[in-house]
Design an enzyme around this catalytic site. Structure first.
Site, PDB file in Angstrom:
ATOM      1  N   CYS A   1      -3.674  -3.113   3.962  1.00 22.28           N
ATOM      2  CA  CYS A   1      -3.018  -2.696   2.722  1.00 22.28           C
ATOM      3  C   CYS A   1      -4.064  -2.334   1.651  1.00 22.28           C
ATOM      4  CB  CYS A   1      -2.053  -3.784   2.242  1.00 22.28           C
ATOM      5  SG  CYS A   1      -0.860  -3.179   1.013  1.00 22.28           S
TER       6      CYS A   1
ATOM      7  N   ASP B   1       0.445 -11.572  -2.222  1.00 24.45           N
ATOM      8  CA  ASP B   1       1.492 -11.393  -3.239  1.00 24.45           C
ATOM      9  C   ASP B   1       1.950 -12.738  -3.760  1.00 24.45           C
ATOM     10  OD1 ASP B   1       1.613  -8.825  -1.498  1.00 24.45           O
ATOM     11  OD2 ASP B   1       2.497  -8.373  -3.454  1.00 24.45           O
TER      12      ASP B   1
HETATM   13  C1  RUB Z   1       0.545  -4.877  -1.826  1.00 24.93           C
HETATM   14  C2  RUB Z   1      -0.099  -6.015  -1.116  1.00 24.93           C
HETATM   15  C3  RUB Z   1      -1.420  -6.478  -1.664  1.00 24.93           C
HETATM   16  C4  RUB Z   1      -1.171  -7.600  -2.685  1.00 24.93           C
HETATM   17  C5  RUB Z   1      -2.439  -7.975  -3.445  1.00 24.93           C
HETATM   18  O1  RUB Z   1       1.870  -4.635  -1.379  1.00 24.93           O
HETATM   19  O2  RUB Z   1       0.427  -6.595  -0.198  1.00 24.93           O
HETATM   20  O3  RUB Z   1      -2.220  -7.004  -0.641  1.00 24.93           O
HETATM   21  O4  RUB Z   1      -0.190  -7.198  -3.622  1.00 24.93           O
HETATM   22  O5  RUB Z   1      -2.836  -6.891  -4.265  1.00 24.93           O
HETATM   23  P1  RUB Z   1       2.690  -3.409  -2.023  1.00 24.93           P
HETATM   24  P2  RUB Z   1      -3.801  -7.129  -5.524  1.00 24.93           P
HETATM   25  O6  RUB Z   1       1.912  -2.165  -1.768  1.00 24.93           O
HETATM   26  O7  RUB Z   1       4.004  -3.449  -1.333  1.00 24.93           O
HETATM   27  O8  RUB Z   1       2.825  -3.716  -3.510  1.00 24.93           O
HETATM   28  O9  RUB Z   1      -4.994  -7.842  -4.983  1.00 24.93           O
HETATM   29  O10 RUB Z   1      -4.114  -5.763  -6.042  1.00 24.93           O
HETATM   30  O11 RUB Z   1      -3.056  -7.976  -6.496  1.00 24.93           O
END
Ligand code: RUB
Length: 322
Positions: free
Chosen positions: A135, A204
């Site tokens: 991701c 998340d």
């Molecule tokens: C995003 C996702 C990321 C976390 C952490 O999912 O799973 O790994 O949100 O991101 P989506 P960060 O694309 O469905 O929002 O480290 O930027 O907080």
């Protein structure tokens, strides 16, 4: 959750932010948190409430709309709670100003937390290492960026991350940092894990037992990494800690539209199968080597101590009617 009372005005900017979060124009847990806090600031600006009670009712209604957008990233309710905690004042003007102070402080803390976390995560990375990503996580990128700034040369296998391909965003960001990037389809991850020194994922939400809730596919990757003996590290600011899991609540896993997986025409061509599109999954703590936060690195099983220290045992729902 119910709609705000019809006589409560919610700023257009709040509706726009909520739509952008829902459609994933704004996405990623940290980015969602900052956008939600800023939307409360926009609500405070737009308000022409004639009493502190009316101002607070509007702010609550705005928070409710934001809260309802995506259920899995706890950074969203944690951001709303943070801003509400310090909202105080006897006049509308005082309240407005305190919202702004609180939003600015929250966004500053997010930035500082991410760079502090980046320094901790970078300590794990050595010159010449190869990482694998899943991701797009700004917390993960902060670790890699700091390591690169320290002069370490890194390579990355970047999983494309179906169905939304957030891996493309990661690939671009890493390339811009000077990391040597190889993009792979999700199902090729196991094939390359032997060449990888660290699997790096974001979160998340993190539950009190140390489970990591992150983009769908994280748990399969973690099981494979454990099988191959490749360390898996979760980079997550403490805003990702889910305080309600301390009292037995579980984390909702968002189900998204079928069309993200297969378009209508193709679905019809292949016999209209049932399509399931969970956006996140749960990785049990035994598959995670470390959770790196701005407060240091924790074995997943001990994250509960940090959660208690930061959140206590009870949480408020400031978006709820008093
Ligand atoms: C995003 C996702 C990321 C976390 C952490 O999912 O799973 O790994 O949100 O991101 P989506 P960060 O694309 O469905 O929002 O480290 O930027 O907080």
């Amino acid at each position: 959750m119910s709609d705000p009372a019809p006589d409560v005005e919610v700023a257009e900017a709040v509706h726009r932010t909520a739509e952008d979060i829902g459609s994933m124009e704004i996405r990623g847990a940290a980015t969602i948190a900052a956008a939600a806090a800023e939307a409360l600031g926009a609500q405070a600006d737009a308000s022409d409430a004639d009493s502190p009670a009316a101002f607070r009712a509007e702010l609550r209604a705005a928070a409710r709309i934001l809260y309802d957008t995506r259920p899995t990233a706890v950074s969203l309710p944690n951001a709303l709670r943070y801003v509400f905690r310090d909202v105080d004042g006897r006049t509308v003007e005082d309240l407005r100003e305190s919202v702004h102070t609180s939003v600015a402080e929250f966004c500053d803390r997010l930035d500082t937390a991410q760079s502090d976390l980046g320094r901790m995560g970078a300590n794990r990375l050595r010159d010449g290492d190869t990482v694998m990503t899943h991701c797009h996580s700004t917390d993960v990128l902060a670790c890699v960026e700091t390591a690169v700034e320290q002069g370490k040369s890194l390579s990355a296998y970047v999983k494309e991350t179906r169905p939304r391909n957030q891996g493309h965003i990661t690939a671009e960001a890493l390339s811009e940092m000077g990391v040597d990037v190889t993009l792979i389809v999700d199902s090729a991850a196991r094939r390359y894990l032997n060449d990888v020194d660290h699997v790096l994922v974001g979160a998340d939400s993190i539950a009190a037992d140390g489970s990591v809730i992150n983009k769908i596919g994280t748990s399969g990757l973690a099981v494979n990494a454990r099988d191959r003996g490749t360390p898996i590290v979760c980079a997550a600011q403490t805003i990702k800690l889910h305080p309600e899991t301390l009292t037995g609540h579980t984390v909702d896993i968002e189900m998204r539209a079928e069309e993200e997986v297969v378009d209508e025409e193709t679905a019809a061509d292949i016999g209209d199968p049932t399509v399931l599109n969970p956006a996140f999954d749960v990785t049990p703590p035994r598959y995670v080597d470390a959770i790196v936060t701005e407060r240091g690195q924790y074995p997943p099983e001990s994250i509960v101590t940090l959660m208690r220290e930061l959140f206590g045992e009870s949480t408020s729902d400031p978006w709820a009617e008093p």
